[in-house]
Design an enzyme around this catalytic site. Structure first.
Site, short mmCIF file in Angstrom:
data_model
loop_
_atom_site.label_atom_id
_atom_site.label_comp_id
_atom_site.label_asym_id
_atom_site.label_seq_id
_atom_site.Cartn_x
_atom_site.Cartn_y
_atom_site.Cartn_z
N SER A 259 -0.35 -2.85 3.42
CA SER A 259 -1.76 -2.47 2.88
C SER A 259 -2.45 -3.73 2.14
O SER A 259 -3.47 -3.95 2.19
CB SER A 259 -1.65 -1.31 2.08
OG SER A 259 -0.95 -1.37 0.99
N HIS A 335 15.72 0.95 0.28
CA HIS A 335 14.31 -0.09 0.32
C HIS A 335 14.79 -1.32 0.76
O HIS A 335 15.78 -1.93 0.77
CB HIS A 335 14.19 -0.34 -1.06
CG HIS A 335 12.54 -0.67 -1.78
ND1 HIS A 335 12.35 -2.15 -1.71
CD2 HIS A 335 11.53 0.04 -1.63
CE1 HIS A 335 11.16 -2.08 -1.74
NE2 HIS A 335 10.50 -1.03 -1.91
N ARG A 344 10.34 2.90 -10.59
CA ARG A 344 9.37 3.75 -10.80
C ARG A 344 9.79 5.28 -10.90
O ARG A 344 9.20 6.30 -10.92
CB ARG A 344 8.29 3.42 -9.59
CG ARG A 344 7.94 1.97 -9.76
CD ARG A 344 7.13 1.51 -8.46
NE ARG A 344 7.96 1.51 -7.30
CZ ARG A 344 7.40 1.17 -6.19
NH1 ARG A 344 6.46 1.06 -5.66
NH2 ARG A 344 8.47 1.29 -5.20
N ASP A 390 9.28 7.34 -3.85
CA ASP A 390 8.87 8.17 -3.23
C ASP A 390 9.86 9.50 -3.20
O ASP A 390 9.58 10.67 -2.82
CB ASP A 390 8.70 8.04 -1.69
CG ASP A 390 7.59 6.99 -1.60
OD1 ASP A 390 6.43 7.22 -2.42
OD2 ASP A 390 7.54 6.13 -0.72
#
Ligand code: HAX
Length: 455
Positions: A259, A335, A344, A390
């Site tokens: 993105s 990851h 995070r 997530d």
């Protein structure tokens, strides 16, 4: 109505002060431009790394394609935003009265300027945002005209495109703006757009899930808490803090993820911030990118329902092993770059341990954390068996009553636009040209590899 003792007062004394980010960026430009010019002049032909055939076919995994000084993913320490880890940021960024979680305004200052903000710097960004937060009425008409089953990411991307008619960059470009001024016009667009994000996100949420209720931003709340206020959570101070945390930790993750890179590629054509951010959001909307948080929460709820409650460690182990045998992944784990527990994840886990230790879905997150890494390690192929961001973020939203999974990517996008736009301002400031990498045919690639073998 927000209760008076529940608010974080934005200091009115600073309302009149102009933000100084432009001056502070301008002061750094000669140094940056000299450094880059020197690198290109002295080392322009140096090869940084070789690119393999697998990388060309494999989504350019690991190939360095662009420079971003906004953030860097350190495989061990996790994301560093302008050099600071998540833990450091949560300690060092300025906080509004009565909360331990920093304001997004301070983070945005840091991303844009590259220096830690003072409390005053952060407040000026917050107030600048507030002053520019009003949405044009035509945007309400556009959203209201859209069917209720439209995906929230479509409404989000569409809203940003609709605001393009007010782009300062595009207007000034038409007027013959000097190249040296591109970055300042980009900064103006970035502030105008980011200022409106809480209102846009709330407008979409309310249109889809709250029968179109309309709420204006509060004078007294910061950017993050204002989003909470506008979706009917004005008095839920814990949710205000969760929003602050969520918007800080999701703001950037290097410049070449799908993105961020999309946004920068589009902007490199001198399409303005609105075109670029809308495009970036469209990339974020893909299941391989911004949807992982929903997939993870769905998985957790599936496990919980399967066992009619919290499974034992043994039950969970058997369940996860079966899942792997079926060729499914464990969502929220692994990851491409990180090689340790995502900072995070840790920040959100700390929040949950403090505020919702009794929540059974959070307890399941904890149990998965105890059980799954060993199982993934035992496969011998998973490079990082630890949880990523997530593995928990959906659980937190769910706990506070934001249960509409498909909306989570809007929250992610709202935060990520801070990172996108900081990158765009600097791309224009250092005069980055239009991107034009090369593609190759399979035949040429095969011929090349064969000729190499025969040498
Ligand atoms: N469960 C099961 N298998 C996994 C796994 C997981 N959580 N993570 C990796 N693997 C497997 C891969 O599928 C791959 O298997 P094959 O060789 O059979 O194809 C193997 O382990 C090696 O993969 P890797 O090199 O460790 O990981 P990748 O860089 O290829 O992929 C992913 C990274 C995040 C996509 C991967 O770990 C994954 O699919 N995780 C689950 C989904 C998820 O949590 N996504 C969110 C990522 C966070 C993020 O970036 N958000 O923006």
């Amino acid at each position: 109505m927000i209760q008076a003792d529940n608010v974080r007062i934005l200091r009115p004394a600073w309302r009149e002060r102009k933000y100084r980010m432009d001056e502070r960026i301008a002061a750094q430009l000669p140094k940056w431009r000299d450094q880059i010019k020197h690198l290109i002049e002295q080392h322009g032909d140096s090869a940084f790394e070789k690119v393999t055939v697998s990388q060309i076919y494999g989504g350019l995994r690991g190939v360095t394609t662009i420079v971003s000084d906004i953030s860097y993913v350190d495989p061990e320490a996790g994301i560093r935003l302008r050099g600071y880890t998540i833990k450091e940021l949560l300690e060092l960024l300025p906080k509004a009265e009565g909360t331990e979680i920093p304001m997004a305004g301070g983070l945005y200052y840091l991303l844009l300027v590259g220096e830690l903000p003072t409390f005053e710097d952060a407040m000026i960004v917050e107030n600048t945002w507030h002053d520019r937060s009003t949405l044009p009425s035509y945007l309400l008409d556009i959203i209201n005209a859209m069917p209720r089953d439209t995906h929230p990411m479509i409404l989000f991307s569409q809203s940003i495109m609709a605001l393009q008619r007010d782009s300062v960059f595009s207007r000034r470009y038409q007027e013959g703006m000097h190249k040296e001024d591109y970055w300042e016009a980009t900064l103006e667009d970035s502030l105008n757009l980011t200022a409106k994000l809480p209102s846009i996100a709330a407008l979409i949420y309310n249109h889809l899930y709250r029968e179109g209720e309309l709420t204006s931003p509060s004078e007294v709340l910061d950017w993050s808490a204002n989003f909470a206020h506008m979706i009917g959570k004005g008095n839920d101070l814990e949710y205000h803090d969760l929003c602050r945390l969520f918007f800080i930790i999701h703001s950037d993750h290097e410049g070449a993820n799908a993105s961020a890179h999309t946004a920068r590629l589009v902007n490199s054509t001198l399409a303005d911030v609105y075109y670029a951010c809308s495009a970036g959001l469209n990339a974020l909307a893909g299941p391989l990118h911004g949807l992982a948080n929903q997939a993870c929460l769905k998985w957790l709820l599936g496990v919980y329902n399967h066992f009619n409650g919290l499974p034992t460690k043994e039950q969970l182990k058997t369940y996860a092993e079966k899942q792997l045998k079926k060729g499914h992944v464990i969502p929220g784990y692994g990851h491409a770059v990180l090689r340790t527990t995502d900072a995070r994840f840790t920040a959100q886990r700390d929040f949950a341990l403090e505020h919702l230790p009794e929540d059974e879905i959070f307890q399941l997150v904890e149990r998965v954390y105890e059980v799954v890494p060993d199982i993934l390690m035992a496969t011998g192929k998973v490079k990082n068996p630890w949880p990523n961001v997530d593995a928990i973020n959906g659980t937190l939203q769910y706990h506070y009553g934001v249960k509409e999974f498909e909306f989570y990517t809007v929250l992610f996008g709202m935060s990520r636009i801070m990172g996108f736009t900081a990158g765009l301002v600097w791309d224009r400031a250092i005069g980055k040209p239009i991107e034009r990498p090369k593609s190759i045919t399979t035949k040429r690639l095969s011929d090349f590899v064969e000729s190499e073998q025969h040498q």
